[in-house]
Design a protein around this motif. Structure first.
Motif, short mmCIF file in Angstrom:
data_model
loop_
_atom_site.label_atom_id
_atom_site.label_comp_id
_atom_site.label_asym_id
_atom_site.label_seq_id
_atom_site.Cartn_x
_atom_site.Cartn_y
_atom_site.Cartn_z
N TYR A 160 -56.18 28.21 76.28
CA TYR A 160 -56.52 27.39 75.11
C TYR A 160 -55.37 26.51 74.63
CZ TYR A 160 -60.86 29.97 74.90
OH TYR A 160 -62.09 30.50 75.22
N THR A 161 -54.32 26.41 75.44
CA THR A 161 -53.21 25.51 75.10
C THR A 161 -53.54 24.10 75.59
OG1 THR A 161 -51.56 27.27 75.24
CG2 THR A 161 -50.76 25.01 75.51
N SER A 162 -53.36 23.13 74.71
CA SER A 162 -53.56 21.72 75.09
C SER A 162 -52.34 21.27 75.89
CB SER A 162 -53.72 20.85 73.84
OG SER A 162 -53.55 19.48 74.17
N TRP A 163 -52.56 20.93 77.18
CA TRP A 163 -51.44 20.52 78.03
C TRP A 163 -50.80 19.24 77.50
CZ3 TRP A 163 -48.06 22.34 81.16
CH2 TRP A 163 -47.33 21.49 81.98
N ASN A 164 -51.61 18.32 77.00
CA ASN A 164 -51.06 17.06 76.48
C ASN A 164 -50.15 17.31 75.28
OD1 ASN A 164 -52.41 15.53 78.39
ND2 ASN A 164 -54.20 15.23 77.10
N ASP A 165 -50.62 18.15 74.34
CA ASP A 165 -49.79 18.47 73.16
C ASP A 165 -48.56 19.26 73.57
OD1 ASP A 165 -51.55 17.19 71.48
OD2 ASP A 165 -52.63 19.01 70.92
N PHE A 166 -48.74 20.18 74.51
CA PHE A 166 -47.62 20.99 74.99
C PHE A 166 -46.53 20.10 75.58
CE2 PHE A 166 -45.35 23.43 78.21
CZ PHE A 166 -45.13 24.66 77.60
N TRP A 167 -46.95 19.13 76.39
CA TRP A 167 -45.99 18.24 77.05
C TRP A 167 -45.34 17.29 76.04
CZ3 TRP A 167 -43.42 18.83 81.21
CH2 TRP A 167 -42.73 17.76 81.79
N LYS A 168 -46.12 16.85 75.05
CA LYS A 168 -45.60 15.92 74.04
C LYS A 168 -44.45 16.55 73.26
CE LYS A 168 -46.97 13.23 69.97
NZ LYS A 168 -48.09 12.89 69.03
N TRP A 169 -44.59 17.83 72.91
CA TRP A 169 -43.57 18.50 72.10
C TRP A 169 -42.77 19.50 72.92
CZ3 TRP A 169 -42.67 15.82 68.08
CH2 TRP A 169 -43.70 15.14 67.44
N ARG A 170 -42.63 19.22 74.22
CA ARG A 170 -41.96 20.15 75.13
C ARG A 170 -40.51 20.42 74.74
NH1 ARG A 170 -42.54 15.26 77.31
NH2 ARG A 170 -40.78 14.20 78.34
N ARG A 171 -39.83 19.40 74.20
CA ARG A 171 -38.42 19.60 73.82
C ARG A 171 -38.30 20.69 72.76
NH1 ARG A 171 -35.35 18.49 69.79
NH2 ARG A 171 -36.92 17.23 68.74
N SER A 172 -39.09 20.57 71.70
CA SER A 172 -39.05 21.57 70.63
C SER A 172 -39.54 22.93 71.12
CB SER A 172 -39.92 21.11 69.46
OG SER A 172 -39.45 19.90 68.92
N ILE A 173 -40.59 22.91 71.94
CA ILE A 173 -41.17 24.17 72.43
C ILE A 173 -40.17 24.93 73.30
CG2 ILE A 173 -42.89 25.10 74.05
CD1 ILE A 173 -44.84 22.96 72.90
N PHE A 174 -39.53 24.22 74.24
CA PHE A 174 -38.60 24.90 75.15
C PHE A 174 -37.31 25.30 74.45
CE2 PHE A 174 -41.32 23.04 78.48
CZ PHE A 174 -41.47 24.16 79.28
N SER A 175 -36.85 24.46 73.50
CA SER A 175 -35.63 24.83 72.79
C SER A 175 -35.85 26.08 71.95
CB SER A 175 -35.14 23.68 71.92
OG SER A 175 -36.07 23.39 70.88
N LEU A 176 -37.02 26.19 71.31
CA LEU A 176 -37.34 27.40 70.55
C LEU A 176 -37.66 28.56 71.49
CD1 LEU A 176 -39.50 26.10 67.55
CD2 LEU A 176 -37.10 26.75 67.56
#
Length: 540
Positions: A78-94
């Motif tokens: 249920y994860t949106s790949w587009n949203d995940f990729w858009k905010w990948r910097r914040s997601i991976f840093s956290l």
């Protein structure tokens, strides 16, 4: 009081009773408008103190296998790949930096305040309690307004931080069991197990994709395959001692991204309902176990007084909460300070949103599963050192973050009046624009392919008339977007009337069913259509 020790798999009646209690607690949480994970933990705690309640011993070896694969797969699905990729910097840093920094802080702090606690045990504890739980956060945030960026980061972070924290847990556990830890070897092993875990997940996902797309044409087989998939990915990866977590996450993301190729409307509806039920049961069972296990852990706190254990747990809980808030602010603003490109691409999150994202760091399923997966003994047969203290601290951290932060999060959201920081097109407007585009394409298709039939048959011509009426109505709505209040009130009235008509038709079907004049299958299919229509209306 002597308890009869019973393992979960041998006491089916107890498990069923717990599931029933979980359902009742969920109903109460809905009535009292309290997030269900919070209510289940408190309810489990109350059940655990009932006199004569059997002790539930969970085999640590099967905790990860039963709970983690489907929960991770559902989150990835249920994860949106587009949203995940858009905010990948914040997601991976956290997801990575926050877990590692939290683990470091917990390791050194716990080793300095708890007598006999080593750095390896500190890292083990850090790996257990560092990952926030997205299920708890999204459950708490239901019904309150949360900026889209914050929700996306919380949900994406949960996928990444599970993998990072379980890797820290795995290496710390290996160091304790073997008594050896070589940093260079650990880094090399981490890269290998991470990369190969992703490879295993993608390979199995591709195989299942071809099976689902070209062979499995029935929902009766498609849905079971999606249920088997996470276990298959996890077990195969773990068999080679690679990351089962990353295998499930990567495979789940791929199958979700390509799901339109192999799911039709029927399989999509069925799979969604099955997964919603399974996810609720697994999550709910783990949350209720948190409460149930606490009395058992308290009874096993050998060598520590209750006051000492509570003091250590509260201090570490405070470190966990403060560290997350500080690092979320650092992750939000340090890259912006260092990079002009980031400042151009991303709007500033402001001071309110990072605080909410930091405060939403509630611990849950993964932390509990990790804690319970600590083996009872070392390789030489000795009891695992400080096991019950680690479990006690974990449970207290989960309780405090879930109950204290969970109950206060909606209050902070309302007090701070956190608003969208990005330009977000309202959902209603997006729906209207999509409907208009699709309706125009359908009219063009009818003109190009069925012009003779439409001129000859009135029934066929009505299809185009309905579409054209829909286009005119949608265009009027889009033109009237400046009159927001009027449009909103009209939509609300439309929804109310449609729901009343559905209720009227449902009562009519009930009367027709009583006459026994029509086939039961026909009436049931019509009832299913009304269910879908009502579900669509209740989403807006």
């Amino acid at each position: 009081m002597v308890h009869n020790e019973q393992t979960v798999h041998s006491n089916l009646l107890l498990i069923l009773a717990l599931f029933f209690a979980m359902a009742l607690l969920f109903l109460l949480s809905q009535r009292w408008k309290i997030s269900y994970p919070i209510f289940l933990v408190i309810g489990g705690l109350a059940i655990g103190f009932i006199p004569g309640m059997p002790v539930i011993n969970i085999n640590p070896d099967i905790v990860f296998l039963i709970f983690l694969p489907p929960l991770l797969f559902e989150a990835a699905w249920y994860t949106s790949w587009n949203d995940f990729w858009k905010w990948r910097r914040s997601i991976f840093s956290l997801g990575f930096a926050l877990v590692l920094m939290t683990s470091l802080a917990i390791a050194y702090f716990s080793a300095s305040i708890i007598p006999g606690f080593t750095l390896a045990l500190g890292f083990l504890l850090g790996g257990i309690i560092s990952p926030p739980d997205a299920v708890a956060a999204t459950s708490v945030l239901k019904g309150v307004s949360m900026p889209k960026r914050g929700l996306t980061i919380l949900e994406g972070e949960s996928l990444v931080n599970d993998a990072a924290s379980l890797t820290v847990f795995r290496f710390a556990l290996a160091a304790i069991l073997t008594g050896q830890f070589v940093f260079q070897k650990a880094v090399t092993n981490f890269i290998i197990l991470a990369v190969m875990g992703v490879v295993v997940g993608l390979v199995i996902a591709h195989i299942l994709y071809f099976v689902l797309r070209y062979w499995a044409k029935s929902s009766s087989i498609t849905t079971p395959i999606t249920l088997i998939a996470p276990y298959l990915m996890y077990i195969v990866a773990e068999e080679f001692q690679w990351s089962g977590v990353l295998a499930v996450v990567s495979g789940g993301l791929f199958l979700s991204f390509r799901s339109a190729d192999f799911l039709n409307y029927h399989t999509r509806i069925q799979a969604k309902e099955v997964w919603a039920t399974l996810g609720f049961l697994l999550n709910g069972f783990v949350f209720i176990l948190i409460g149930l296990e606490l009395p058992v852990i308290v009874a096993g706190l050998e060598g520590y007084s209750m006051n000492e254990a509570i003091k250590y747990a509260l201090m570490i809980s405070a470190i966990v909460i403060v560290t997350r808030i500080v690092l979320v602010y650092a992750s939000a603003f340090i890259p912006r300070f260092l990079s002009a490109r980031i400042r151009r691409k991303e709007r500033s999150p402001g001071l309110k949103l990072p605080f909410i994202v930091g405060w939403a760091g509630m611990r849950g399923v993964v932390s509990l599963a990790s804690a319970l997966a600590i083996p009872l003994t070392l390789n030489n047969g000795e009891a695992f050192p400080h096991r019950n203290m680690i479990l006690f601290i974990t449970f207290v951290v989960i309780l405090i973050t879930l109950v204290f932060q969970g109950l206060s999060l909606p209050i902070f959201l309302r007090m701070l009046k956190v608003e969208e920081v990005d330009e977000i097109v309202p959902e209603d407007e997006q729906i209207e624009a999509i409907r208009l585009q699709l309706a125009k394409e359908c009219v063009g298709y009818l003109d190009n392919n069925y012009s003779n039939e439409m001129s000859k048959f009135e029934t066929i011509a009505r299809i185009k008339e309905q579409l054209e009426r829909s286009i005119r109505a949608t265009e009027r709505t889009l033109l009237e977007q400046s009159q927001k209040e009027e449009v909103t009130s009209v939509r609300k009235l439309y929804r109310e009337i449609m729901l009343e008509l559905i209720d009227l038709r449902r009562k009519g079907l009930k009367r027709l069913k009583a006459t026994k004049k029509y086939d039961h299958e026909v009436l049931r299919n019509m009832e299913d259509n009304l269910d879908l229509e009502e579900s669509r209306l209740n989403k807006h």
